[in-house]
Enzyme design. Structure first.
Site, PDB file in Angstrom:
ATOM      1  N   LYS A 107       1.511   9.730   5.992  1.00 20.87           N
ATOM      2  CA  LYS A 107       1.349   8.397   6.429  1.00 20.87           C
ATOM      3  C   LYS A 107       2.626   7.658   5.836  1.00 20.87           C
ATOM      4  O   LYS A 107       2.780   6.367   5.605  1.00 20.87           O
ATOM      5  CB  LYS A 107       0.074   7.781   5.623  1.00 20.87           C
ATOM      6  CG  LYS A 107      -1.281   8.292   6.224  1.00 20.87           C
ATOM      7  CD  LYS A 107      -2.445   7.442   6.030  1.00 20.87           C
ATOM      8  CE  LYS A 107      -3.532   8.063   6.705  1.00 20.87           C
ATOM      9  NZ  LYS A 107      -4.592   6.917   6.545  1.00 20.87           N
ATOM     10  N   SER A 145      -9.900   5.753  -4.734  1.00 20.38           N
ATOM     11  CA  SER A 145     -10.960   6.691  -4.753  1.00 20.38           C
ATOM     12  C   SER A 145     -10.434   7.727  -5.815  1.00 20.38           C
ATOM     13  O   SER A 145     -11.110   8.356  -6.713  1.00 20.38           O
ATOM     14  CB  SER A 145     -11.124   7.514  -3.509  1.00 20.38           C
ATOM     15  OG  SER A 145      -9.990   7.787  -2.872  1.00 20.38           O
ATOM     16  N   LYS A 203       0.762  -1.288   0.040  1.00 18.02           N
ATOM     17  CA  LYS A 203      -0.030  -0.044   0.062  1.00 18.02           C
ATOM     18  C   LYS A 203       0.883   1.169   0.051  1.00 18.02           C
ATOM     19  O   LYS A 203       1.850   1.398   0.739  1.00 18.02           O
ATOM     20  CB  LYS A 203      -0.978  -0.003   1.287  1.00 18.02           C
ATOM     21  CG  LYS A 203      -1.654   1.178   1.168  1.00 18.02           C
ATOM     22  CD  LYS A 203      -2.680   1.242   2.365  1.00 18.02           C
ATOM     23  CE  LYS A 203      -3.537   2.455   2.358  1.00 18.02           C
ATOM     24  NZ  LYS A 203      -4.559   2.312   3.718  1.00 18.02           N
ATOM     25  N   LYS A 260      -2.114  -1.669  -4.076  1.00 16.45           N
ATOM     26  CA  LYS A 260      -2.948  -0.522  -3.845  1.00 16.45           C
ATOM     27  C   LYS A 260      -2.040   0.849  -3.885  1.00 16.45           C
ATOM     28  O   LYS A 260      -1.155   1.191  -3.346  1.00 16.45           O
ATOM     29  CB  LYS A 260      -3.603  -0.259  -2.492  1.00 16.45           C
ATOM     30  CG  LYS A 260      -4.353   1.035  -2.387  1.00 16.45           C
ATOM     31  CD  LYS A 260      -5.019   0.684  -0.955  1.00 16.45           C
ATOM     32  CE  LYS A 260      -5.842   2.156  -0.649  1.00 16.45           C
ATOM     33  NZ  LYS A 260      -6.654   1.959   0.604  1.00 16.45           N
ATOM     34  N   TYR A 295     -14.954   1.155  -6.688  1.00 17.34           N
ATOM     35  CA  TYR A 295     -16.289   1.868  -6.840  1.00 17.34           C
ATOM     36  C   TYR A 295     -17.139   2.017  -7.998  1.00 17.34           C
ATOM     37  O   TYR A 295     -18.086   2.130  -8.065  1.00 17.34           O
ATOM     38  CB  TYR A 295     -15.774   3.349  -6.249  1.00 17.34           C
ATOM     39  CG  TYR A 295     -15.018   3.797  -5.221  1.00 17.34           C
ATOM     40  CD1 TYR A 295     -15.656   3.185  -3.792  1.00 17.34           C
ATOM     41  CD2 TYR A 295     -13.583   3.682  -5.236  1.00 17.34           C
ATOM     42  CE1 TYR A 295     -14.670   3.508  -2.705  1.00 17.34           C
ATOM     43  CE2 TYR A 295     -12.716   3.996  -4.191  1.00 17.34           C
ATOM     44  CZ  TYR A 295     -13.424   3.655  -2.858  1.00 17.34           C
ATOM     45  OH  TYR A 295     -12.701   3.622  -1.869  1.00 17.34           O
ATOM     46  N   GLU A 299       7.540  -7.280   1.183  1.00 23.96           N
ATOM     47  CA  GLU A 299       6.367  -7.254   1.831  1.00 23.96           C
ATOM     48  C   GLU A 299       5.517  -8.680   1.577  1.00 23.96           C
ATOM     49  O   GLU A 299       4.832  -9.068   2.531  1.00 23.96           O
ATOM     50  CB  GLU A 299       5.569  -5.904   1.745  1.00 23.96           C
ATOM     51  CG  GLU A 299       6.019  -4.783   2.307  1.00 23.96           C
ATOM     52  CD  GLU A 299       5.830  -4.442   3.869  1.00 23.96           C
ATOM     53  OE1 GLU A 299       5.109  -5.527   4.576  1.00 23.96           O
ATOM     54  OE2 GLU A 299       5.939  -3.409   4.377  1.00 23.96           O
ATOM     55  N   ARG A 307     -10.533   9.933   2.030  1.00 23.37           N
ATOM     56  CA  ARG A 307     -10.648  10.486   3.464  1.00 23.37           C
ATOM     57  C   ARG A 307     -11.785  11.684   3.503  1.00 23.37           C
ATOM     58  O   ARG A 307     -12.206  11.700   4.614  1.00 23.37           O
ATOM     59  CB  ARG A 307      -9.265  10.924   3.331  1.00 23.37           C
ATOM     60  CG  ARG A 307      -8.168   9.984   3.465  1.00 23.37           C
ATOM     61  CD  ARG A 307      -6.668  10.700   3.644  1.00 23.37           C
ATOM     62  NE  ARG A 307      -5.573   9.680   3.391  1.00 23.37           N
ATOM     63  CZ  ARG A 307      -4.364   9.668   3.152  1.00 23.37           C
ATOM     64  NH1 ARG A 307      -3.977  11.028   3.419  1.00 23.37           N
ATOM     65  NH2 ARG A 307      -3.410   9.005   3.046  1.00 23.37           N
TER      66      ARG A 307
HETATM   67  C1  PBG Z   1      -7.386   3.376   5.335  1.00 23.91           C
HETATM   68  C2  PBG Z   1      -7.536   3.347   4.107  1.00 23.91           C
HETATM   69  C3  PBG Z   1      -7.582   4.189   3.196  1.00 23.91           C
HETATM   70  C4  PBG Z   1      -7.996   3.566   1.936  1.00 23.91           C
HETATM   71  C5  PBG Z   1      -8.273   2.359   2.231  1.00 23.91           C
HETATM   72  N1  PBG Z   1      -8.242   2.282   3.761  1.00 23.91           N
HETATM   73  C6  PBG Z   1      -6.895   5.647   3.279  1.00 23.91           C
HETATM   74  C7  PBG Z   1      -5.512   5.975   3.780  1.00 23.91           C
HETATM   75  O1  PBG Z   1      -4.865   4.947   3.737  1.00 23.91           O
HETATM   76  O2  PBG Z   1      -5.275   6.962   3.998  1.00 23.91           O
HETATM   77  C8  PBG Z   1      -8.051   4.418   0.605  1.00 23.91           C
HETATM   78  C9  PBG Z   1      -9.190   3.975  -0.332  1.00 23.91           C
HETATM   79  C10 PBG Z   1      -9.245   4.833  -1.619  1.00 23.91           C
HETATM   80  O3  PBG Z   1      -8.636   5.907  -1.688  1.00 23.91           O
HETATM   81  O4  PBG Z   1     -10.251   4.544  -2.150  1.00 23.91           O
HETATM   82  N2  PBG Z   1      -6.608   2.598   6.370  1.00 23.91           N
END
Ligand code: PBG
Length: 332
Positions: A223, A280, A201, A254, A319, A239, A211
Site C-alpha cells: 500500500k 490492531s 495513515k 494512524k 480495540y 496532508e 487484515r
Molecule cells: C483499510 C483499513 C485498515 C485499517 C483500518 N482501515 C488496514 C489497511 O489499511 O490495510 C487498519 C486498522 C488496524 O490495523 O487496526 N482501509
C-alpha cells in the site's frame, strides 16, 4: 537534611494531590470502539485478534447496548464481506442493501444514542484487496487509480450517509477524497454528516491482524503508493492542511504509539480536533505480552491510552475501548 526548597515530590505525595495536578485525563467519552460485523448468524471469535469478535448484526446491537452502559458512545464499523461479493470494481461497497447500511439501520433504530461511524475504503469489497481500484498493465505492473477510486468512494460515503451514519471516515489515502465526499454529501442535503479523515495513515506493519480479521490483505503489491512513508512528518502536516481546507471535521493519525510525534505536531499546527487510531498490531503487542504474563495488561493499556492523549489526541480509536471503560469505571 539537604537545603532543598524546591521538591517536586510534594506534588506526588498522595493520590488526591496527584489527581489535582494531573495534566491529562482519560475517560470513556474519549474512546471510539472499532467493531467487525459479518453477514452470517452468530458471533465469531477472531483468531488474529484475540479478545475481539466478528459480530452478527443482531449480536452487534446487543454489544452496542452493553458499550453504551460502559460509556462508549461511538462505534466504527468494519465489514467482513464474503469472497463471492468481492469484485474488481468493489460495487458491493455502495449496495444500499449491503452489510454496512443494514448494520447502521439496526444500530440507529435499536440503540439510538449510539454515534455510528463508518470506514470508507474499498479493501473489504475489492477482490484485489486494495483501498482503491487497481489497473493491471500489460507490462506486469499495477497502479492504484486515484481519481476513479474517489468516484467509488463518494458513492460508498453517500450510501453510508443515506443509511444514517453520523461520521464518514475515509481511510483510503486517495488524493482529493475529502473535498469530493464533502461535495457529494452536501449536494444530497447531507451537510450534517461529519468527516473524520485518515489524514496521516502510515504504510505500517501493524495492520496485519486487522487484515486477518477481514481477510482483506492486498493480493498483490503493498500500500506504499498511497499510505505514507514511516520516515515522514512534514508530509503529515501537508496532508493536514489539505484535509482541513477540503472540509474535514476531525483529522486522524494512524498508528498511534509509534507516531506520537506526529500527533503532537498535528495538534500544534491545526485547530481541528485530532484523533489517533491505536491499531490492531498495537493492541496485539500488549495483548500477547499480557497473555504471557510479561506485562500487567490494565496498567499497560491505561498508560498507553493516557500517553496518546498527552501527545495531543482528543479521541482514540482502540480495540481496548470496552475493557478500558470497565477499568476506568473501577478506578477511584
Ligand atoms: C483499510 C483499513 C485498515 C485499517 C483500518 N482501515 C488496514 C489497511 O489499511 O490495510 C487498519 C486498522 C488496524 O490495523 O487496526 N482501509
Amino acid at each position: 537534611m539537604m537545603n532543598l526548597p524546591i521538591r517536586p515530590r510534594r506534588n506526588r505525595k498522595s493520590a488526591n494531590i496527584r489527581g489535582l495536578v494531573r495534566e491529562t485525563s482519560l475517560s470513556p467519552e474519549h474512546l471510539i470502539c472499532p467493531v467487525f460485523v459479518h453477514e452470517g448468524d452468530g458471533n465469531q471469535p477472531i483468531s488474529s485478534l484475540p479478545g475481539c469478535t466478528r459480530w452478527s448484526v443482531q449480536g452487534l446491537v446487543e454489544e452496542a447496548k452493553r458499550l453504551m452502559d460502559l460509556g462508549i458512545r461511538t462505534l466504527d464499523l468494519f465489514p467482513a464481506i464474503p469472497d463471492d461479493k468481492k469484485t474488481p470494481d468493489a460495487s458491493e461497497a455502495y449496495n444500499p442493501d449491503g452489510l454496512i447500511p443494514r448494520t447502521i439501520y439496526a444500530l440507529k433504530s435499536e440503540v439510538p444514542g449510539m454515534t455510528v461511524m463508518t470506514d470508507v475504503a474499498l479493501d473489504p469489497y475489492n477482490s484485489d484487496g486494495h483501498d482503491g481500484l487497481v489497473e493491471f498493465r500489460s507490462d506486469g505492473t499495477m497502479e492504484i487509480l486515484n481519481d476513479d477510486s474517489v468516484e467509488v468512494l463518494c458513492r460508498q460515503a453517500l450510501c453510508h450517509a443515506d443509511a444514517g451514519a453520523d461520521i464518514i471516515s475515509p481511510s483510503d489515502m486517495m488524493d482529493g477524497r475529502v473535498a469530493a465526499i464533502r461535495a457529494t454529501l452536501d449536494s444530497e442535503a447531507l451537510d450534517d454528516v461529519s468527516i473524520m479523515a485518515y489524514t496521516a495513515k502510515y504504510a505500517s506493519a501493524l495492520y496485519g491482524p486487522f487484515r486477518g480479521a477481514l481477510e482483506s490483505a492486498p493480493k498483490e503489491g503493498d500500500k506504499k503508493t498511497y499510505q505514507m512513508d514511516p520516515g515522514n512528518i512534514r508530509e503529515a502536516l501537508r496532508e493536514a492542511q489539505l484535509d482541513e481546507a477540503e472540509g474535514a471535521d476531525i483529522l486522524m493519525v494512524k498508528p498511534a504509539t509509534l507516531y506520537l510525534d506526529v500527533i503532537a505536531a498535528m495538534r500544534s499546527h491545526v485547530t481541528l480536533p485530532v484523533a489517533a487510531y491505536h491499531v490492531s498490531g498495537e493492541y496485539l503487542m500488549i495483548k500477547s505480552a499480557a497473555a504471557s504474563g510479561w506485562l500487567d495488561e490494565r496498567e499497560a493499556v491505561l498508560e498507553t491510552l493516557t500517553s496518546i492523549r498527552r501527545a495531543g489526541a482528543d479521541m482514540i480509536l482502540t480495540y481496548y475501548a470496552p475493557q478500558a471503560a470497565e477499568w476506568l469505571k473501577q478506578e477511584r
